[in-house]
Design a protein around this motif. Sequence first.
Motif, PDB file in Angstrom:
ATOM      1  N   THR A  30      45.108  80.461 -28.025  1.00 45.12           N
ATOM      2  CA  THR A  30      44.011  81.400 -28.376  1.00 45.12           C
ATOM      3  C   THR A  30      43.815  80.281 -29.701  1.00 45.12           C
ATOM      4  N   ARG A  39      39.520  78.864 -24.241  1.00 42.72           N
ATOM      5  CA  ARG A  39      40.485  79.595 -25.363  1.00 42.72           C
ATOM      6  C   ARG A  39      40.718  80.898 -23.699  1.00 42.72           C
ATOM      7  N   ALA A  43      44.183  83.094 -23.173  1.00 42.40           N
ATOM      8  CA  ALA A  43      43.934  84.279 -22.966  1.00 42.40           C
ATOM      9  C   ALA A  43      44.266  85.187 -21.868  1.00 42.40           C
ATOM     10  N   THR A  86      38.122  89.414 -18.837  1.00 37.74           N
ATOM     11  CA  THR A  86      37.306  88.244 -19.339  1.00 37.74           C
ATOM     12  C   THR A  86      36.329  87.399 -18.179  1.00 37.74           C
TER      13      THR A  86
ATOM     14  N   THR B  17      46.107  86.520 -33.135  1.00 39.93           N
ATOM     15  CA  THR B  17      44.603  86.856 -32.685  1.00 39.93           C
ATOM     16  C   THR B  17      43.858  87.073 -33.646  1.00 39.93           C
ATOM     17  N   ARG B  20      41.950  84.521 -34.662  1.00 44.14           N
ATOM     18  CA  ARG B  20      40.789  83.634 -33.751  1.00 44.14           C
ATOM     19  C   ARG B  20      39.565  84.647 -34.502  1.00 44.14           C
ATOM     20  N   ASP B  29      33.840  83.746 -28.349  1.00 42.47           N
ATOM     21  CA  ASP B  29      35.383  83.895 -29.241  1.00 42.47           C
ATOM     22  C   ASP B  29      35.842  85.361 -29.781  1.00 42.47           C
ATOM     23  N   LEU B  32      36.334  87.705 -27.743  1.00 43.12           N
ATOM     24  CA  LEU B  32      37.660  87.636 -26.749  1.00 43.12           C
ATOM     25  C   LEU B  32      38.953  87.589 -27.659  1.00 43.12           C
ATOM     26  N   ALA B  33      38.380  87.546 -28.668  1.00 43.11           N
ATOM     27  CA  ALA B  33      39.897  88.269 -29.814  1.00 43.11           C
ATOM     28  C   ALA B  33      40.220  89.388 -29.733  1.00 43.11           C
ATOM     29  N   LEU B  36      41.723  90.923 -26.540  1.00 40.23           N
ATOM     30  CA  LEU B  36      43.058  90.043 -26.901  1.00 40.23           C
ATOM     31  C   LEU B  36      44.324  91.362 -27.525  1.00 40.23           C
TER      32      LEU B  36
END
Lengths: 130, 117
Positions: A30, A39, A43, A86, B17, B20, B29, B32-33, B36
Motif C-alpha cells: 500500500t 494499491r 490492500a 474495497t 498504512t 499512506r 487512497d 482505502l487506507a 485497511l
Amino acid sequence: MSILVTLQEVLSWILILAGAFFVLVGAIGTVRFPDFWARLHAASVSDSAGMILLFLGMALQAGFSLVAVKLAIIGAFLFLTGPTSTHATANAALVSGLRPKEAEGLTGAELRNKDTAQAIEPDGAKDPGA
Amino acid sequence: MIYTIAATMVLIAMLLTLYRLFAGPTLYDRVLAVNLFGTHTVVFIGILGFLTGRPDFLDIALLYALINFVATVAILKFFRYRAIGDVGRTPIRKRKSASRRIKLPKIRKRAKDSGGK
C-alpha cells in the motif's frame, strides 16, 4: 494426545506468523505501489488473506470455547465486508473519473467513438507496453 | 513470544498504512487506507487479547469491525452525494456537487506514424 496438542500449537503458530506476514506485506505494498488501482490489490491481500490466517491461528489457540465462536463471527463478518468495501471504494473512484495511469483515456465509453478508437487501436496493437 | 512478533508486525503495518493515509494523493487512497487501518486495528485488538492472556477484548474488536464497514460506506456516500441521509429526492444530474464537476481525462490524439518507439 500430547502429539495432537503439539501439532495444534505448531499449526496455530504457523498460521499466525503467515497472517502477520501477509498483513505486513499488504501494508508495504500500500505504501510502495504507484497508483490507486495498484494499491487496491495490496490492500486486498492484507484485508483478506492476512486477516483470515490470523483469526484461524487464534481460533486454534483458543480451542472449543466462546472465544473461538467470537473469532469465527469476526472473521466471517470481515470476510464479507472487506471485499465489499474495497469494491465500493473502487466503484466510487471509477465513477468520479479516476483512471489508471497506464491506460489514460481507454474507457469503454470513449472507445465507442469511431475516430478515437482508430487513433488508439493501431498504436496499442504495435506497442502493448505503452 | 509468537504473539509479540505478530503484534509487532501488525503494528508496523498500521504505521505504514497511516503513512499512506496522510500522504495519499487522492481521496480514495485515504478511504482505502482508513478501511485497511480499521481491519488492522481489529486484528491488533485480537492479538493483544491473546498476548495479555485475557481474550475478552474480542467484543470490542467485533464492534470495531461493524463500525469500520459502516464508516467506509458512509464516507464514500458523503463524498459522492454531498449528503449522508436523504439523497433519493434530487437526482445527481441536477445537483452541483464537486464529484460531478471532475471531467474524464481527455484522450491524447497521436498521429499513426509517430506511434513506434
